[in-house]
Design a protein around this motif. Structure first.
Motif, short mmCIF file in Angstrom:
data_model
loop_
_atom_site.label_atom_id
_atom_site.label_comp_id
_atom_site.label_asym_id
_atom_site.label_seq_id
_atom_site.Cartn_x
_atom_site.Cartn_y
_atom_site.Cartn_z
N LEU A 60 -5.07 6.74 -7.79
CA LEU A 60 -4.34 6.81 -8.94
C LEU A 60 -2.95 7.12 -8.75
CD1 LEU A 60 -6.86 9.09 -11.03
CD2 LEU A 60 -6.87 6.57 -11.03
N THR A 61 -1.89 6.45 -9.46
CA THR A 61 -0.52 6.30 -9.15
C THR A 61 -0.22 5.61 -7.93
OG1 THR A 61 -0.23 8.53 -8.33
CG2 THR A 61 -0.30 8.65 -10.86
N GLY A 62 -1.10 5.11 -7.43
CA GLY A 62 -0.84 4.16 -6.40
C GLY A 62 -1.37 2.79 -6.59
N TYR A 63 -1.24 2.50 -7.84
CA TYR A 63 -1.67 1.13 -8.32
C TYR A 63 -3.01 0.85 -8.55
CZ TYR A 63 2.41 -1.85 -9.17
OH TYR A 63 3.68 -2.42 -9.49
N ALA A 64 -3.96 2.14 -8.72
CA ALA A 64 -5.26 1.79 -9.06
C ALA A 64 -5.18 1.58 -10.47
CB ALA A 64 -5.98 2.91 -9.01
N SER A 65 -6.10 0.61 -11.18
CA SER A 65 -5.89 0.10 -12.67
C SER A 65 -7.15 0.56 -13.28
CB SER A 65 -5.76 -1.38 -12.77
OG SER A 65 -6.75 -2.03 -12.14
N VAL A 66 -8.25 1.37 -12.64
CA VAL A 66 -9.38 1.77 -13.34
C VAL A 66 -9.90 3.19 -12.56
CG1 VAL A 66 -11.85 1.46 -13.61
CG2 VAL A 66 -10.20 -0.39 -13.70
N ASN A 67 -10.04 4.04 -13.49
CA ASN A 67 -10.25 5.33 -12.84
C ASN A 67 -11.75 5.58 -12.86
OD1 ASN A 67 -9.94 8.04 -12.18
ND2 ASN A 67 -9.75 8.75 -14.32
N HIS A 68 -12.12 4.81 -11.85
CA HIS A 68 -13.67 4.89 -11.39
C HIS A 68 -13.87 4.52 -10.14
CE1 HIS A 68 -18.40 3.59 -12.35
NE2 HIS A 68 -18.08 4.63 -11.40
N PHE A 69 -14.33 5.44 -9.03
CA PHE A 69 -14.10 5.22 -7.68
C PHE A 69 -14.71 3.88 -7.13
CE2 PHE A 69 -15.66 7.53 -3.63
CZ PHE A 69 -14.40 6.74 -2.99
N HIS A 70 -13.75 3.09 -6.52
CA HIS A 70 -14.10 1.99 -6.20
C HIS A 70 -13.10 1.50 -4.85
CE1 HIS A 70 -10.75 1.06 -9.01
NE2 HIS A 70 -10.72 -0.36 -8.18
N PHE A 71 -13.28 0.65 -4.27
CA PHE A 71 -12.71 -0.01 -3.18
C PHE A 71 -12.40 -1.60 -3.39
CE2 PHE A 71 -14.58 3.53 -1.09
CZ PHE A 71 -13.44 3.88 -0.05
N HIS A 72 -11.55 -2.12 -3.03
CA HIS A 72 -11.37 -3.59 -3.02
C HIS A 72 -11.99 -4.41 -1.38
CE1 HIS A 72 -8.61 -4.21 -6.62
NE2 HIS A 72 -8.44 -2.75 -6.30
N LEU A 73 -12.65 -5.36 -1.84
CA LEU A 73 -13.65 -5.81 -0.77
C LEU A 73 -13.27 -7.30 -0.64
CD1 LEU A 73 -15.53 -6.23 1.67
CD2 LEU A 73 -17.43 -5.84 -0.14
N TYR A 74 -12.77 -7.98 0.32
CA TYR A 74 -12.43 -9.47 0.35
C TYR A 74 -12.56 -10.09 1.64
CZ TYR A 74 -7.52 -8.56 1.21
OH TYR A 74 -6.34 -8.28 1.78
N TYR A 75 -12.52 -11.21 1.90
CA TYR A 75 -12.40 -11.76 3.07
C TYR A 75 -11.18 -12.64 3.28
CZ TYR A 75 -17.26 -10.88 3.94
OH TYR A 75 -18.52 -10.22 4.13
N LEU A 76 -10.34 -12.39 4.16
CA LEU A 76 -8.97 -13.47 4.49
C LEU A 76 -9.21 -14.03 5.63
CD1 LEU A 76 -6.24 -13.83 3.06
CD2 LEU A 76 -5.44 -12.23 4.37
N SER A 77 -9.00 -15.25 5.70
CA SER A 77 -9.24 -16.05 7.23
C SER A 77 -7.97 -16.13 7.83
CB SER A 77 -9.95 -17.37 6.96
OG SER A 77 -9.33 -18.14 5.68
N HIS A 78 -7.05 -15.35 7.80
CA HIS A 78 -5.77 -15.31 8.20
C HIS A 78 -5.23 -13.97 9.01
CE1 HIS A 78 -4.50 -19.12 6.61
NE2 HIS A 78 -5.23 -18.50 5.34
N LYS A 79 -4.81 -13.87 10.24
CA LYS A 79 -4.53 -12.76 10.80
C LYS A 79 -3.23 -12.01 9.95
CE LYS A 79 -2.38 -11.05 15.05
NZ LYS A 79 -1.98 -11.39 16.47
#
Length: 366
Positions: free
Chosen positions: A193-212
């Motif tokens: 929060l105040t670090g660019y979180a937009s929803v106040n419900h505990f969560h992480f972003h999870l994704y795949y990026l095929s670049h180093k």
């Protein structure tokens, strides 16, 4: 609320134990190196995409590597700026969960990709998958305004309705999720929060990026104890690594700093990725550790305003979604560095001696 019947559905539960963890991977990105977890998640995400559950398509997001020292990975995604759910009004690093606001108990059943259940019979004995009692639970749900293909959200103990404040069990679920994958493409990020979180419900972003990303192999120097810092990266950060397969010890180290940040109301971002050992002794072609990168940063109060790009966790890590078509063609590394550096530099200098004392004195923050 997501019903217990839905969460207990056999088709939605991915059960795992320590025996499923993968501690070393190739350093080659974009290869077909999928674990059972990877395959399930990517299959479920594609099914959600085919069912038109997202606000827009990201399978054709234009991607390029910017020329320069740090090789930022930038992606054109103007849709996210205009079609993303309106951010909540965030005023403090710690705010109570507000059930009347949007949260992940309000999502549709079909937006749940899978539920993770970590099972063990006792704190010291991990049983085989399918036996024992689930001691950790996390739900992987779609992000309906994705940054890129396969962008999802990892929500620890979804129905407990925890606010967006990092804690030990949540961090453990995030680290377990990385270790269930066999590809270095997987990434996990956290915005406070105040670090660019937009929803106040505990969560992480999870994704795949095929670049180093540069942070996977960037050289580090030891600050104190298990805490390192980058020798040369525009966003100065505190860096930790998984050593001797000891996830618990890594969590203890990271959470010492998180508790310090919370006690001083310091906004922060955290990024988890595969990478080379911080001591520089990795084998060529192999990633032999998990890096946890933690930034102290200037707070962003209220509702987020995005122009060309944000200054959230992905951007600080060197993966920069761009929201302005007008800036895309002529974008350079020099356009990005001053902004992301300015977000973290002063806070890093202020917190460094405090974190050094924290580990030199071996004290916990209460």
């Amino acid at each position: 609320m997501v019903s217990k019947e839905v969460k207990a559905s056999h088709e939605l539960v991915f059960k795992y134990s320590n025996s499923d963890f993968v501690y070393n991977t190739s350093s080659d990105h974009g290869q077909d190196m999928m674990s059972a977890f990877d395959s399930l998640l990517l299959e479920k995400w594609k099914a959600a995409d085919d069912a038109s559950l997202f606000n827009y398509k990201v399978d054709d997001v234009e991607t390029k590597l910017l020329a320069g020292k740090y090789k930022f990975v930038v992606q054109m995604n103007a849709n996210r700026k205009i079609m993303k759910r309106k951010s909540q009004n965030i005023l403090n690093v710690v705010q109570p969960f507000e059930p009347e606001c949007f949260n992940f108990t309000k999502i549709k059943t079909e937006e749940i990709l899978t539920n993770l259940h970590y099972e063990q019979n006792s704190p010291k004995t991990v049983d085989t998958v399918g036996k024992g009692t689930a001691v950790l639970e996390g739900s992987v749900v779609i992000n309906n305004a994705p940054i890129c293909s396969n962008h999802s959200l990892l929500v620890p103990f979804l129905d407990q309705c925890q606010p967006q404040v990092l804690n030990e069990k949540g961090l453990m679920i995030a680290l377990h999720t990385i270790l269930l994958s066999t590809t270095p493409d997987i990434r996990i990020g956290f915005n406070s929060l105040t670090g660019y979180a937009s929803v106040n419900h505990f969560h992480f972003h999870l994704y795949y990026l095929s670049h180093k990303l540069n942070i996977e192999t960037a050289e580090c120097r030891r600050l104190a104890g298990p805490c390192y810092v980058f020798k040369d990266f525009p966003c100065p950060a505190f860096v930790f690594q998984l050593e001797n397969k000891d996830v618990d010890e890594l969590i203890r180290s990271v959470m010492k700093v998180i508790k310090l940040f919370l006690s001083k109301e310091i906004a922060h971002n955290l990024y988890i990725t595969r990478g080379t050992s911080l001591d520089g002794n990795s084998t060529d072609g192999e990633y032999d550790t998990v890096r946890v990168i933690l930034w102290a940063r200037k707070p962003s109060y209220g509702i987020k305003d995005i122009s060309v790009f944000a200054t959230a966790v992905c951007e600080l890590a060197g993966h920069v979604p761009i929201y302005s078509c007008d800036h895309w063609n002529n974008l350079s590394e020099e356009d990005i560095i001053p902004t992301i550096k300015g977000v973290c530099e002063e806070e890093f200098e202020d917190m460094s001696p405090k974190i050094m004392r924290l580990f030199l004195d071996n004290n916990d923050v209460e």
